[in-house]
Design a protein around this motif. Structure first.
Motif, mmCIF file in Angstrom:
data_model
loop_
_atom_site.group_PDB
_atom_site.id
_atom_site.type_symbol
_atom_site.label_atom_id
_atom_site.label_comp_id
_atom_site.label_asym_id
_atom_site.label_seq_id
_atom_site.Cartn_x
_atom_site.Cartn_y
_atom_site.Cartn_z
ATOM 1 N N ASN A 110 6.829 1.191 2.325
ATOM 2 C CA ASN A 110 6.452 -0.260 2.325
ATOM 3 C C ASN A 110 7.872 -0.918 2.411
ATOM 4 O O ASN A 110 8.122 -2.029 3.152
ATOM 5 N N LEU B 31 -0.448 -6.063 7.133
ATOM 6 C CA LEU B 31 0.116 -4.975 6.185
ATOM 7 C C LEU B 31 0.414 -5.257 4.630
ATOM 8 O O LEU B 31 0.664 -4.313 3.926
ATOM 9 N N GLY C 65 0.731 -1.118 -0.124
ATOM 10 C CA GLY C 65 -0.122 0.008 0.080
ATOM 11 C C GLY C 65 1.039 1.309 0.334
ATOM 12 O O GLY C 65 2.103 1.247 0.336
ATOM 13 N N ASP C 66 0.053 2.366 -0.160
ATOM 14 C CA ASP C 66 1.031 3.693 -0.373
ATOM 15 C C ASP C 66 1.111 4.178 1.235
ATOM 16 O O ASP C 66 0.806 3.524 2.236
ATOM 17 N N SER C 67 1.930 4.966 1.549
ATOM 18 C CA SER C 67 2.368 5.526 2.887
ATOM 19 C C SER C 67 1.325 5.845 3.731
ATOM 20 O O SER C 67 1.087 5.428 4.834
ATOM 21 N N THR C 68 0.133 6.484 3.140
ATOM 22 C CA THR C 68 -1.042 7.102 4.086
ATOM 23 C C THR C 68 -1.761 5.705 4.439
ATOM 24 O O THR C 68 -2.215 5.774 5.334
ATOM 25 N N ASP C 69 -1.934 4.791 3.362
ATOM 26 C CA ASP C 69 -2.565 3.643 3.648
ATOM 27 C C ASP C 69 -2.202 2.657 4.800
ATOM 28 O O ASP C 69 -2.769 2.303 5.642
ATOM 29 N N LEU C 70 -0.816 2.721 4.760
ATOM 30 C CA LEU C 70 -0.198 1.622 5.540
ATOM 31 C C LEU C 70 -0.070 2.503 6.891
ATOM 32 O O LEU C 70 -0.340 1.872 8.040
ATOM 33 N N ARG D 265 -2.429 4.554 8.227
ATOM 34 C CA ARG D 265 -3.829 4.672 8.672
ATOM 35 C C ARG D 265 -4.016 3.022 9.365
ATOM 36 O O ARG D 265 -4.583 3.042 10.382
ATOM 37 N N ARG D 266 -3.613 2.090 8.636
ATOM 38 C CA ARG D 266 -3.807 0.679 9.070
ATOM 39 C C ARG D 266 -3.161 0.563 10.541
ATOM 40 O O ARG D 266 -3.415 0.009 11.352
ATOM 41 N N GLU E 133 -4.894 2.465 13.216
ATOM 42 C CA GLU E 133 -6.330 2.120 13.505
ATOM 43 C C GLU E 133 -6.141 0.855 14.118
ATOM 44 O O GLU E 133 -7.116 0.197 14.742
#
Length: 193
Positions: free
Chosen positions: A87, A143, A2-7, A9-10, A13
């Motif tokens: 990543n 991830l 995933g991109d940095s924002t998605d990683l 966020r995961r 959260e």
């Protein structure tokens, strides 16, 4: 992947995942730099994303929407790019948790020396953390990371540190930081004889 924002966020959260990354791999998203003086020679923006137990910090370099290299700045005054993106950085810290020591025992950035140190460091990792493979698998699955052999990660780390160039020279209010390659060879460590 995933991109940095998605990683990020995961990780943020999922408290259990965040704790595992912090406690098992020294990538703690709760330890973000509070110092706004951090800067690169190129003036690219820096976003502090995590810290480690020793006071070191991880930064994303550049602006959102482009590939953002990850820079690590130690509390000892050393800094440099460790991966081409988040990543790759997470694959490094999870796949080879002793990556900092590999840089320390690099004889100034010699890949063959780093590979030699990697063998000893992997032995030490398994002795000190016998359950590490299970933890690595849990983080990798959560991830979407591919965990590669430590020698592959060492080669990738060496290339990232070596190729970053002067635009990624790091400084903060304490002054300019040196590079990440340490001066020692594995023979310096008595337990590796």
């Amino acid at each position: 992947m995933g991109d940095s924002t998605d990683l990020l966020r995961r990780i943020n959260e999922d408290r259990e995942l965040a704790e595992l990354l912090a406690n098992g791999f020294e990538f703690d998203v709760r330890r973000k730099p509070g110092d706004e003086s951090a800067k690169l020679a190129s003036s690219l923006p820096l976003e502090g994303i995590a810290g480690d137990f020793t006071g070191g910090m991880f930064y994303l370099c550049g602006t959102v929407g482009i590939m953002r290299p990850v820079l690590y700045a130690s509390s000892e005054g050393e800094a440099g790019v460790i991966a081409t993106d988040l990543n790759e950085a997470l694959a490094l810290v999870v796949g080879f948790p002793y990556w900092r020591d590999c840089l320390k025992y690099s004889a100034g950035g010699d890949l063959a020396v780093m590979q030699s140190a990697t063998h000893f460091l992997c032995r030490d990792l398994l002795a000190n953390q016998p359950g590490i493979a299970s933890e690595q698998s849990r983080v990798a699955e959560a991830l979407g990371l591919a965990i590669e052999p430590p020698l592959v990660l060492t080669t990738r780390l060496h290339a990232a540190v070596k190729s970053a160039g002067p635009d990624f020279s790091f400084a903060d209010d304490t002054g300019d930081y040196g590079g990440l390659f340490g001066p020692f060879s594995p023979s310096r460590n008595q337990s590796w004889q």
